[in-house]
Design a protein around this motif. Structure first.
Motif, mmCIF file in Angstrom:
data_model
loop_
_atom_site.group_PDB
_atom_site.id
_atom_site.type_symbol
_atom_site.label_atom_id
_atom_site.label_comp_id
_atom_site.label_asym_id
_atom_site.label_seq_id
_atom_site.Cartn_x
_atom_site.Cartn_y
_atom_site.Cartn_z
ATOM 1 N N MET A 99 16.408 -16.725 3.375
ATOM 2 C CA MET A 99 17.144 -15.518 2.883
ATOM 3 C C MET A 99 15.934 -14.322 2.725
ATOM 4 O O MET A 99 16.495 -13.464 2.055
ATOM 5 C CB MET A 99 17.940 -15.854 1.886
ATOM 6 C CG MET A 99 19.266 -16.561 2.363
ATOM 7 S SD MET A 99 20.667 -16.496 1.256
ATOM 8 C CE MET A 99 19.756 -17.553 -0.231
ATOM 9 N N GLU B 229 13.823 -11.313 2.017
ATOM 10 C CA GLU B 229 14.343 -10.055 2.523
ATOM 11 C C GLU B 229 13.147 -9.109 2.087
ATOM 12 O O GLU B 229 12.022 -9.694 1.627
ATOM 13 C CB GLU B 229 15.503 -9.390 1.893
ATOM 14 C CG GLU B 229 16.800 -10.223 2.250
ATOM 15 C CD GLU B 229 17.828 -9.048 2.727
ATOM 16 O OE1 GLU B 229 17.499 -8.211 2.326
ATOM 17 O OE2 GLU B 229 18.931 -9.758 3.282
ATOM 18 N N LYS C 10 15.719 -10.565 -2.921
ATOM 19 C CA LYS C 10 14.452 -11.140 -3.131
ATOM 20 C C LYS C 10 14.235 -11.405 -4.580
ATOM 21 O O LYS C 10 13.448 -12.379 -4.609
ATOM 22 C CB LYS C 10 13.272 -9.971 -2.539
ATOM 23 C CG LYS C 10 12.117 -10.484 -2.374
ATOM 24 C CD LYS C 10 11.669 -11.397 -1.350
ATOM 25 C CE LYS C 10 10.237 -11.882 -1.210
ATOM 26 N NZ LYS C 10 9.966 -12.951 -0.596
ATOM 27 N N LYS D 7 26.470 -10.154 1.560
ATOM 28 C CA LYS D 7 25.217 -10.201 1.543
ATOM 29 C C LYS D 7 24.571 -9.089 0.499
ATOM 30 O O LYS D 7 23.532 -9.479 -0.159
ATOM 31 C CB LYS D 7 24.625 -10.229 3.000
ATOM 32 C CG LYS D 7 23.293 -10.373 2.922
ATOM 33 C CD LYS D 7 22.684 -10.286 4.435
ATOM 34 C CE LYS D 7 21.125 -10.409 4.609
ATOM 35 N NZ LYS D 7 20.549 -10.433 5.778
ATOM 36 N N SER E 61 14.175 -5.892 -3.055
ATOM 37 C CA SER E 61 15.590 -5.911 -2.839
ATOM 38 C C SER E 61 16.021 -6.776 -3.951
ATOM 39 O O SER E 61 15.342 -7.724 -4.395
ATOM 40 C CB SER E 61 15.857 -6.245 -1.577
ATOM 41 O OG SER E 61 15.633 -7.791 -1.424
#
Length: 132
Positions: A83, A85, A92, A46, A89
């Protein structure tokens, strides 16, 4: 020249040894990936691999209209929207690259909060209609 097979129009590169080398190493690579990702350490996937894969998918989707449609139909856009975030990040940023390939309405439709937004809009309409 060794390694080249000349034709009338264009030279073709002889890839025999390279194909043999790659076909020999491919099973080893697949086995290594299978062992690596069968471990419970999905956090490494991840954090490192997923942003890279999503960024590459975003680059490809930006230039491929039929790929964009297939990505939506296969459920890929909905999965990417799940997903989301923290801002800033790498994941993202990669999701934003993918989102930029689509119109805003489609991105909103596949976002996880879309149904909640529709329900709030519906409740807002019922309260304004009840006032009349």
């Amino acid at each position: 020249m060794p390694g080249y097979a000349w034709t009338k129009a264009w030279p073709r590169i002889y890839l025999g040894p390279y194909v043999q080398h790659c076909s020999g190493s491919t099973p080893a690579l697949i086995e290594g990936f299978t062992q690596k990702f069968s471990e419970p350490s999905t956090e490494a996937w991840k954090l490192f691999y997923l942003p890279l894969v999503c960024a590459q998918v975003g680059k490809v989707l930006g230039n491929d209209p039929s790929g964009r449609a297939a990505f939506v139909h296969s459920g890929g856009l909905a999965a990417v929207q799940q997903m989301a975030e923290a801002p800033g990040s790498k994941l993202k940023e990669a999701v934003e690259i993918i989102n930029s390939a689509y119109p805003e309405e489609i991105v909103k439709y596949y976002s996880p909060t879309y149904s909640q937004q529709l329900l709030e809009k519906l409740e807002g309409m019922s309260t304004t209609q009840a006032a009349y």
